[in-house]
Motif scaffolding. Sequence first.
Motif, PDB file in Angstrom:
ATOM      1  N   SER A   5      51.382  45.148  13.638  1.00 23.92           N
ATOM      2  CA  SER A   5      51.526  46.331  12.788  1.00 23.92           C
ATOM      3  C   SER A   5      52.889  46.347  12.095  1.00 23.92           C
ATOM      4  O   SER A   5      52.996  46.721  10.932  1.00 23.92           O
TER       5      SER A   5
ATOM      6  N   CYS B 119      52.235  50.555   9.137  1.00 25.99           N
ATOM      7  CA  CYS B 119      52.578  50.242  10.520  1.00 25.99           C
ATOM      8  C   CYS B 119      51.902  51.218  11.484  1.00 25.99           C
ATOM      9  O   CYS B 119      51.303  50.807  12.480  1.00 25.99           O
TER      10      CYS B 119
ATOM     11  N   THR C 141      47.954  50.724  11.498  1.00 21.19           N
ATOM     12  CA  THR C 141      47.443  49.445  12.000  1.00 21.19           C
ATOM     13  C   THR C 141      47.812  49.194  13.454  1.00 21.19           C
ATOM     14  O   THR C 141      47.233  48.322  14.096  1.00 21.19           O
ATOM     15  N   GLN C 142      48.742  49.956  13.990  1.00 20.35           N
ATOM     16  CA  GLN C 142      49.213  49.753  15.367  1.00 20.35           C
ATOM     17  C   GLN C 142      48.098  49.883  16.399  1.00 20.35           C
ATOM     18  O   GLN C 142      47.997  49.036  17.297  1.00 20.35           O
TER      19      GLN C 142
END
Length: 168
Positions: A38, A26, A29-30
């Motif tokens: 994410s 998370c 990928t945010q």
Amino acid sequence: MEKVKKTIVILSRIKWLGLLLGAVMCVFTQPRFGDIWSVVLGTAAGIGFMLICENEKKNTICDHVADDLHSALEHEGYRDVAFEIKILRPGMIIRIFTIGTSENDAAICNGAVVRQIARSWYREKVWITQLISVKSQEDIAEASKALDNEIIEDLRKMKEERKKKGKG
């Protein structure tokens, strides 16, 4: 046996790393995908890892149980045996198909299986054990369906009895 227990304990503990792996996914990928994606990717990664660990734990248990019971039956002289093991919430359903044996042999096989389960570490996990003699490998699918129907019918009867006892 100890190795199997240790593997099961490790898999039970390591599955919780899925939460950490999901959080890491998370966070990383945010910036590229935004908040919503994410969280979706992190959740999918975490849950996926946990499911993989749970499935491997079940497979390890099933493989050990099948090997253990197969060795007990081989000791009695029965080599041509097939196993079907299902793990459900109440416990394991173990089906043993002895191929090309007579009904008299089924009693001997049943005794060997019961003795082996009674002295095993997984005995508390066993819910139902079914042993059936079939003529050939091709008959296993048909016998399995018949045993499924038998279990469903028995569970219905048990449910009805509980309802009657509750009302009476």
